[in-house]
Write a protein that holds these residues in place. Sequence first.
Motif, mmCIF file in Angstrom:
data_model
loop_
_atom_site.group_PDB
_atom_site.id
_atom_site.type_symbol
_atom_site.label_atom_id
_atom_site.label_comp_id
_atom_site.label_asym_id
_atom_site.label_seq_id
_atom_site.Cartn_x
_atom_site.Cartn_y
_atom_site.Cartn_z
ATOM 1 N N ARG A 133 0.551 -1.302 0.172
ATOM 2 C CA ARG A 133 0.267 0.132 0.071
ATOM 3 C C ARG A 133 0.951 1.121 0.287
ATOM 4 O O ARG A 133 1.053 1.675 0.859
ATOM 5 N N LEU A 134 1.298 1.770 -1.178
ATOM 6 C CA LEU A 134 2.435 2.397 -1.393
ATOM 7 C C LEU A 134 2.078 3.901 -2.337
ATOM 8 O O LEU A 134 1.848 3.314 -3.752
ATOM 9 N N LEU A 135 2.400 5.008 -1.935
ATOM 10 C CA LEU A 135 2.745 5.556 -3.125
ATOM 11 C C LEU A 135 4.037 6.139 -3.356
ATOM 12 O O LEU A 135 5.039 6.322 -2.240
ATOM 13 N N LEU A 136 5.018 6.197 -4.541
ATOM 14 C CA LEU A 136 6.441 7.232 -4.277
ATOM 15 C C LEU A 136 6.738 8.017 -6.077
ATOM 16 O O LEU A 136 5.734 7.707 -6.205
ATOM 17 N N ALA A 137 7.161 9.132 -5.348
ATOM 18 C CA ALA A 137 7.563 9.550 -6.306
ATOM 19 C C ALA A 137 9.339 10.271 -6.814
ATOM 20 O O ALA A 137 9.744 9.972 -5.975
ATOM 21 N N LYS B 40 11.510 11.633 -13.595
ATOM 22 C CA LYS B 40 12.179 11.424 -14.693
ATOM 23 C C LYS B 40 13.642 10.063 -15.085
ATOM 24 O O LYS B 40 14.278 11.523 -14.797
ATOM 25 N N GLY B 41 13.831 9.040 -15.907
ATOM 26 C CA GLY B 41 14.958 8.858 -16.002
ATOM 27 C C GLY B 41 15.408 7.610 -14.644
ATOM 28 O O GLY B 41 16.525 7.644 -14.805
ATOM 29 N N SER B 42 15.386 8.316 -13.237
ATOM 30 C CA SER B 42 15.382 7.558 -12.421
ATOM 31 C C SER B 42 14.729 5.481 -12.334
ATOM 32 O O SER B 42 15.509 5.175 -11.610
ATOM 33 N N LEU B 43 13.897 5.352 -13.474
ATOM 34 C CA LEU B 43 13.518 4.228 -12.566
ATOM 35 C C LEU B 43 14.733 2.683 -13.608
ATOM 36 O O LEU B 43 13.839 1.926 -13.225
ATOM 37 N N ASN B 44 14.788 3.045 -14.818
ATOM 38 C CA ASN B 44 15.501 2.347 -15.546
ATOM 39 C C ASN B 44 14.564 1.302 -16.383
ATOM 40 O O ASN B 44 14.085 1.969 -17.271
ATOM 41 N N THR B 45 15.050 -0.162 -15.161
ATOM 42 C CA THR B 45 13.460 -0.678 -16.104
ATOM 43 C C THR B 45 12.588 -1.164 -15.626
ATOM 44 O O THR B 45 11.537 -1.718 -16.399
ATOM 45 N N LEU B 46 12.324 -0.537 -14.722
ATOM 46 C CA LEU B 46 11.320 -0.466 -13.422
ATOM 47 C C LEU B 46 10.180 -0.175 -14.668
ATOM 48 O O LEU B 46 10.278 1.405 -14.828
ATOM 49 N N PRO B 47 9.037 0.013 -15.641
ATOM 50 C CA PRO B 47 7.786 0.043 -15.589
ATOM 51 C C PRO B 47 6.903 1.443 -14.576
ATOM 52 O O PRO B 47 7.087 1.061 -14.190
ATOM 53 N N SER B 48 6.237 2.735 -15.123
ATOM 54 C CA SER B 48 5.646 3.324 -14.552
ATOM 55 C C SER B 48 4.462 2.581 -14.338
ATOM 56 O O SER B 48 4.260 3.741 -13.017
ATOM 57 N N HIS C 163 1.613 -2.002 -6.965
ATOM 58 C CA HIS C 163 0.540 -1.472 -7.909
ATOM 59 C C HIS C 163 0.582 -0.814 -8.807
ATOM 60 O O HIS C 163 1.745 0.125 -9.211
ATOM 61 N N SER C 164 -0.562 0.053 -9.860
ATOM 62 C CA SER C 164 -0.621 -0.006 -10.967
ATOM 63 C C SER C 164 -0.148 1.996 -10.477
ATOM 64 O O SER C 164 -0.295 2.266 -11.565
ATOM 65 N N ARG C 165 -0.772 1.991 -9.406
ATOM 66 C CA ARG C 165 -0.611 3.200 -9.161
ATOM 67 C C ARG C 165 0.237 3.984 -8.420
ATOM 68 O O ARG C 165 -0.043 4.996 -7.930
ATOM 69 N N THR C 166 1.056 2.998 -8.154
ATOM 70 C CA THR C 166 2.188 3.391 -7.216
ATOM 71 C C THR C 166 3.302 4.388 -7.365
ATOM 72 O O THR C 166 3.989 5.349 -6.610
ATOM 73 N N VAL C 167 3.816 4.288 -8.981
ATOM 74 C CA VAL C 167 5.112 5.195 -9.271
ATOM 75 C C VAL C 167 4.167 5.796 -10.049
ATOM 76 O O VAL C 167 2.906 6.248 -11.159
ATOM 77 N N ASN C 168 4.851 7.146 -8.882
ATOM 78 C CA ASN C 168 4.729 8.415 -9.958
ATOM 79 C C ASN C 168 5.878 9.320 -10.421
ATOM 80 O O ASN C 168 6.478 9.163 -9.474
ATOM 81 N N VAL C 169 5.929 9.356 -11.686
ATOM 82 C CA VAL C 169 6.894 9.887 -12.033
ATOM 83 C C VAL C 169 6.968 11.677 -12.629
ATOM 84 O O VAL C 169 5.959 11.636 -13.201
ATOM 85 N N ILE C 170 8.015 12.486 -12.030
ATOM 86 C CA ILE C 170 8.352 13.841 -11.974
ATOM 87 C C ILE C 170 8.115 13.826 -13.512
ATOM 88 O O ILE C 170 10.026 14.521 -13.685
ATOM 89 N N LYS C 171 7.995 14.859 -14.766
ATOM 90 C CA LYS C 171 8.448 14.877 -15.821
ATOM 91 C C LYS C 171 8.578 16.218 -15.986
ATOM 92 O O LYS C 171 9.616 16.132 -17.164
ATOM 93 N N GLU C 172 8.595 16.736 -15.149
ATOM 94 C CA GLU C 172 9.198 17.838 -14.860
ATOM 95 C C GLU C 172 11.058 18.724 -15.029
ATOM 96 O O GLU C 172 11.069 18.765 -15.365
ATOM 97 N N TYR C 173 11.369 17.486 -14.771
ATOM 98 C CA TYR C 173 12.732 16.990 -14.066
ATOM 99 C C TYR C 173 13.432 15.725 -14.403
ATOM 100 O O TYR C 173 12.506 15.201 -14.470
ATOM 101 N N GLN C 174 14.676 16.214 -15.354
ATOM 102 C CA GLN C 174 15.522 14.800 -15.357
ATOM 103 C C GLN C 174 16.432 14.518 -14.233
ATOM 104 O O GLN C 174 17.699 15.499 -14.076
#
Length: 544
Positions: free
Chosen positions: A61-65, A68-76, A142-153
């Motif tokens: 039961r997790l949300l993380l932020a 962009k570019g930090s996930l490597n092989t893990l899809p969002s 879970h599909s809602r867990t990973v949150n990518v900040i796309k404004e910053y690389q």
Amino acid sequence: MSTREILTLQFGHYSNYVGAHFWNIQELSFDYTGTVKAECNHDILYREGQTSTGEVTYTPRLLLADLKGSLNTLPSSGGLEESQVEEDLPWNTVEKIEEPAASKNEFLKDINDDISSNIKEKQYNLEQDVKTWTDYLYPRFHSRTVNVIKEYQHGDENESFDYSCSGRSLWKSDFGETFSDKIRKYVEECDSIQGFHINFDCTDGFSGLALGCIEYLTDEYTKSILAYPIVASHFADNNMSTEDEREKSTLRDSIRLVNMALSIEELSQHATMFVPLCTGEKGWRKPGNPRVFDYINYKPEQYYHSSSILASAIDTLSQKYRHKSNFHTMSDVCADMTGYGRKMAAASLGMPFAINESEYLIDHLNTTTKPLYTSITPSCKIATDKIFQLITVRGIPESYLKAPLKEAKEQMNLAAYRCSNVKEMFELYFQANNFLSATNVTVCEKPLELKTPFPNIFSDNLNEYGFVKTENQPQKVESCPVIAGYHNGNFMADMIEKLHRDVSRIKFAKLHKFKEQGLEEADYKESLDKLAEFKDNYEDDFEL
């Protein structure tokens, strides 16, 4: 009995390193045979779901932020196969951010191929292979867990996410709205949520993002917020060779220091309890010398190493309100530790609890001259007198307690020989060694399990159970006993005083970027004044 769920939030790259180890520890301790008695109620941190094909899932039961570019092989999408992704409400149809394709290391390939037996036996070269926290992540999300900040690389020096104001602005944007929707969805799934765990990098823009979220949680939910503002063990600009690099490093140190000070001040307003963490002795300006743990050899410049230590501490400290046999809640822990408005506490860790494999606990506690634990709170030396502390001990078998009556000899002369279990013996130890103090001890039977991909940072002097060996025969450490604690008292004033003094030396005129991003000088000075006022809560209230 209700589950008393907890929602975990992670903000920042180093905090996600810590989180990856934490969730690995949880998932790799699951027993799928039904033959092992579980001490923890995993439903507190995990939730059960169902995929579109009817397959049952069990995910944090997790949300993380992260950037962009930090996930490597893990899809969002969290890592479940597309056909396995859980169905959700329409808000889950937000824009998908595709990460560039990256090659998986050998460990991730074996997970992907479901070669679990190989993982246990195989030797991986993760020290070289790990480039980001997803490179050793065992669970899928879970599909809602990973949150990518796309404004910053991630790793972009020109557009770095360094300022708390940037994070504040981000929270007020669509990102914050989407994130708060996901929080609401998780909370609505819970029967009786007890609160929120929040781990965040407190030295960069993630501090502002996390604090925006914490303020929202305070306004929206009447639940406990236990926050860990985390300082990384090393920064890339710590190693300077030229004058230009030295100047840039000093400026970045100042930025990190301001972010941390603003974090502490705001947490004192909105968190129920917060505990700063760092494996460096100083924590700011430079993380400083690495904290020393007997029988552990780790490299602070490798986040894969240092984050495993903090994850082990968080896992151990949280046992008190996740244990099946314990009725404490996170709210109880926060209430116990934060009297007199002292919302900030220190944390300690003794890993491994270095008892000899042929030694009894009664003899170890009677003869040891070293502290049982090391502070993992920056610039904080934990006092021994006039403190309140919650101590968790795990992995010391009752058979190690004391010698049987017919072999006891000198042990019988000790008051501790009357103790009938590990809990009583530690309570007696702290009662004798901590003057005018109150200590609550929780004991867990199971040790900390050190399964792959936990880093190989333990001394060859330990046996497979993490006890000090009497024979020099090489063994792989599979688990270890651990002691960890929360501590509070007037000694915390020293840390706040140091932080306030150091940040007060920085002239606001030099903080151009903070000003450009909306921080007014009057607000900045008010925050520093509030930080100084917060220190007053730690004045000595004891009368001798």
